[in-house]
Design a protein around this motif. Structure first.
Motif, PDB file in Angstrom:
ATOM      1  N   SER A 179       0.815  -1.219   0.000  1.00  0.00           N
ATOM      2  CA  SER A 179       0.000   0.000   0.000  1.00  0.00           C
ATOM      3  C   SER A 179       0.852   1.275   0.000  1.00  0.00           C
ATOM      4  O   SER A 179       0.415   2.305  -0.506  1.00  0.00           O
ATOM      5  N   ASN A 194      -5.797  -7.579  -3.700  1.00  0.00           N
ATOM      6  CA  ASN A 194      -6.856  -6.882  -2.958  1.00  0.00           C
ATOM      7  C   ASN A 194      -8.146  -6.730  -3.753  1.00  0.00           C
ATOM      8  O   ASN A 194      -9.190  -6.417  -3.197  1.00  0.00           O
ATOM      9  N   LYS A 199      -2.562  -3.142  -3.933  1.00  0.00           N
ATOM     10  CA  LYS A 199      -2.353  -2.690  -2.548  1.00  0.00           C
ATOM     11  C   LYS A 199      -1.763  -3.804  -1.675  1.00  0.00           C
ATOM     12  O   LYS A 199      -0.978  -3.539  -0.766  1.00  0.00           O
ATOM     13  N   ASP A 200      -2.222  -5.036  -1.907  1.00  0.00           N
ATOM     14  CA  ASP A 200      -1.667  -6.142  -1.125  1.00  0.00           C
ATOM     15  C   ASP A 200      -1.915  -7.461  -1.857  1.00  0.00           C
ATOM     16  O   ASP A 200      -2.746  -7.555  -2.763  1.00  0.00           O
TER      17      ASP A 200
END
Length: 320
Positions: free
Chosen positions: A265, A285, A305-306
């Motif tokens: 992120s 994500n 983001k992840d």
């Protein structure tokens, strides 16, 4: 954007072996495959998107389409529509030539766009595999030229026995050579500038000696001698272990036996995952899912983001 997989560019070489095709689970007939270019923006050697809505686009076309969404804002400002890293698997049945790559500064003086800094991560290699990296003793540029001419240059280079998990960082200017039996992943700047110093008097398929670049190499070699050229690190399970942190790329290795979340992120960069062993799944994500197994390299866009990673696997994570 979802994780992106590319069609590998398989390159047959004088010294290539037979490990890459089974390692990558490919159904192709090709002999002496020395290199698989996994993710490449090198001109005339660009990898092509393998599936999904962008299937058929080259890597640099993909960058031009998605810009900072793919590369990250700072990377796109710096590199424009050119992808900054080149990822390969290398299988050396025979010894490669002794080589060096120039720094960016020296490369530009020599009329090249940039130099090349790289790293090697050793995979499941032959038990007697060796490689050379760095000068073992002090020599002058004049002595270097003499040693090339009288076939003694190998006496001046540090040699290492290698095993799976070993890592070698090769900043531009460091003399090096991959030895017979080595099977490795290579991460490098996007550059194909290689100066061949010595080729063990080998001839190509047409009976000719391969070209040497003695003068350019002499200008490019860093003649500093260090005690140890192997990257020492302590392996750990289920966490990232840093291998290389340099201006051109950051690389960590993960050896997972349980699920793990990778948080991107705060990272303004794409990420590349290179699986060297085992198999697992990644889920981003947005819910996009991909298999990550031995021989697979995935490009994760900067918008991600992840990632959650499941399975039992070893992989390299690299970004700029």
């Amino acid at each position: 954007m979802k994780p992106i997989k590319f069609e590998p560019l398989l390159k047959s070489t004088l010294w290539g072996g037979d490990k890459i095709i089974p390692f990558k689970h490919l159904d192709v007939q090709q002999e002496n495959v020395g290199e698989s270019w996994e993710i490449s923006g090198v001109k005339d050697n660009e990898t092509i998107v393998a599936d999904g809505p962008d299937k058929g686009l080259s890597l640099n076309e993909l960058v031009a389409k998605y810009k900072e969404q793919l590369l990250g804002e700072e990377n796109y400002e710096l590199f424009g529509n050119e992808f900054p890293l080149l990822i390969k698997f290398i299988d050396a049945r025979q010894q490669l030539s002794i080589q060096v790559h120039p720094t960016d500064e020296i490369a530009k003086k020599q009329g090249k766009p940039r130099g090349k800094t790289e790293m090697w991560y050793i995979m499941d290699s032959d038990k007697d595999a060796k490689l050379r990296s760095g000068l073992a003793k002090e020599i002058t540029p004049e002595q270097y030229k003499e040693m090339v001419e009288n076939d003694t240059i190998t006496d001046a280079i540090a040699e290492y026995d290698v095993k799976e998990g070993d890592c070698f960082f090769l900043p531009a200017g460091r003399i090096h050579s991959i030895g017979a039996g080595c099977f490795l992943a290579e991460i490098q700047q996007t550059s194909d500038v290689t100066y061949r110093i010595y080729d063990f008097k080998r001839k190509d398929k047409d009976g000719n000696y391969r070209e040497l670049h003695t003068k350019e190499a002499a200008e490019s070699i860093n003649y500093t001698v260090e005690k140890n050229y192997r990257t020492d690190y302590t392996p750990r399970k289920n966490e990232g272990v840093e291998l290389v942190n340099c201006p051109y790329f950051h690389t960590a290795v993960y050896d997972l036996t349980e699920p793990m979340m990778l948080d991107y992120s705060e990272l303004d960069s794409f990420v590349i995952l290179i699986c060297t062993k085992g198999e697992g799944q990644i889920v981003d994500n947005e819910g996009n899912e991909e298999t990550l197994k031995a021989g697979t390299s995935l490009l994760i866009p900067a918008t991600t983001k992840d990632l959650k990673v499941y399975g039992e696997l070893t992989f390299l994570e690299t970004y700029v």
